[in-house]
Design a protein around this motif. Structure first.
Motif, short mmCIF file in Angstrom:
data_model
loop_
_atom_site.label_atom_id
_atom_site.label_comp_id
_atom_site.label_asym_id
_atom_site.label_seq_id
_atom_site.Cartn_x
_atom_site.Cartn_y
_atom_site.Cartn_z
N ARG A 160 0.98 9.65 -6.06
CA ARG A 160 0.48 9.59 -7.41
C ARG A 160 1.52 8.52 -8.16
O ARG A 160 1.99 8.49 -9.33
N LYS A 161 2.82 8.13 -7.33
CA LYS A 161 3.91 7.57 -8.17
C LYS A 161 4.32 6.71 -6.91
O LYS A 161 4.81 7.13 -5.79
N ARG A 179 -5.62 1.62 -1.64
CA ARG A 179 -5.11 1.26 -2.64
C ARG A 179 -3.97 0.06 -2.74
O ARG A 179 -3.27 0.24 -1.67
N ASP A 210 -1.13 -1.68 -10.22
CA ASP A 210 -2.08 -1.00 -9.47
C ASP A 210 -3.41 -1.45 -9.65
O ASP A 210 -3.95 -1.52 -10.83
N ILE A 226 -0.98 -2.33 -4.34
CA ILE A 226 -0.13 -2.54 -5.34
C ILE A 226 0.50 -4.11 -5.42
O ILE A 226 0.95 -4.38 -4.37
N SER A 257 -8.57 5.68 -2.56
CA SER A 257 -7.15 5.69 -2.65
C SER A 257 -6.50 5.20 -1.25
O SER A 257 -5.29 5.01 -1.27
N ARG A 296 -2.97 -0.65 -14.21
CA ARG A 296 -1.97 -0.13 -14.91
C ARG A 296 -0.61 -0.93 -14.15
O ARG A 296 -0.58 -1.26 -13.12
N ASP A 351 3.19 4.79 -12.18
CA ASP A 351 2.18 5.93 -11.91
C ASP A 351 0.94 5.60 -11.63
O ASP A 351 0.35 4.62 -11.87
N LEU A 352 0.40 6.28 -10.39
CA LEU A 352 -0.86 5.93 -9.82
C LEU A 352 -1.79 6.88 -10.21
O LEU A 352 -1.99 8.06 -9.52
N SER A 358 -6.36 0.95 -11.28
CA SER A 358 -6.30 1.42 -12.50
C SER A 358 -5.89 0.13 -13.23
O SER A 358 -5.96 0.22 -14.76
N THR A 396 0.77 -1.12 -0.10
CA THR A 396 0.09 -0.06 -0.04
C THR A 396 0.80 1.21 0.12
O THR A 396 1.91 1.35 0.70
N PRO A 397 0.64 2.21 -0.72
CA PRO A 397 1.26 3.50 -0.96
C PRO A 397 1.41 4.14 0.38
O PRO A 397 0.46 3.86 1.37
#
Length: 227
Positions: A139-140, A192, A211, A194, A189, A216, A170-171, A214, A132-133
């Motif tokens: 945003r990254k 979020r 991610d 990863i 978020s 991505r 990139d997030l 998204s 998790t960020p």
């Protein structure tokens, strides 16, 4: 030094039942080396010296090139992992690793292992982790990949640990669900996720980060044999 290292290797539980030892490579053509290996290790296993011993490695490389599946399991030559932040625990983590973000206390520089040195990994085996960020609205995210010749490591700053790769993901701002009112994006978020994976191929490790919101993703490859 060569024989002491080999004897230490042969004493490990994973190889204790080995009954045959093949002597290969150009240096193995030396009668002196052959006699020395026989004296040092011949009591515990049978020493086999193939014909054209100097060409054995080359022949093996050619066979591997024709069919990589001939090698189904490898032992990892190094410990591999990524650098992460974990919640700081007083008394467990050193104060010089304390990092404060948005009022929260984190321990920085922790090595999260994916595979340990000498661990057996099958061709195509995948190791997964979820992260998790550290900040809401981040945003990254940069995932730094590290390796070490030993498994006795806790932090990426420990002796012998070195960086062997990195991937940047990139997030984008998450889209609110249909019919949602303001604030839904911020709520998403906070949770979020990863997902990071390491897949062990024939000669390389494929690293992927995704991610979940998204979908991505970014990828990178690390040489599994010579790193």
């Amino acid at each position: 030094s060569l024989f002491s290292s080999t004897e230490v290797l042969m004493a490990k539980p994973e190889v204790r039942g080995v009954r045959f030892l093949f002597l290969v490579g150009g240096f193995a053509e030396s009668p002196m080396l052959q006699r020395a290996v026989q004296r040092a290790l011949g009591r515990s296993c049978r020493i086999i010296i193939p014909h054209d011993v100097g060409l054995t490695i080359l022949k093996g490389a050619v066979l591997f090139g024709l069919d990589p599946t001939v090698v189904r399991v490898r032992r990892s030559p190094l410990t591999y992992g990524v650098g992460v932040l974990n919640r700081f625990v007083e008394g467990r983590h050193p104060r010089d690793k304390l990092l404060i973000k948005d009022g929260r206390e984190w321990c920085t520089d922790i090595l999260d292992r994916f595979v340990s040195v000498d661990q057996s990994v099958a061709l195509g085996e995948v190791v997964r982790r979820s992260y998790t960020p550290a900040r809401v609205g981040q945003r990254k995210i940069i995932i730094n990949i590290y390796c070490s010749a030993t498994d006795d490591v806790t932090y990426i700053s420990d002796p012998g640990v070195r960086k062997c790769g990195a991937i940047t993901l990139d997030l984008p701002e998450p889209l609110p669900p249909t019919g949602a009112v303001g604030g839904a994006g911020a709520a998403a978020s906070e949770r979020r996720e990863i997902r990071a994976t390491m897949q062990f191929g024939d000669t390389e490790i494929k690293v992927t980060a995704v991610d979940v919101i998204s979908n991505r993703s970014v990828k990178a490859s690390i040489d599994f044999l010579s790193n």
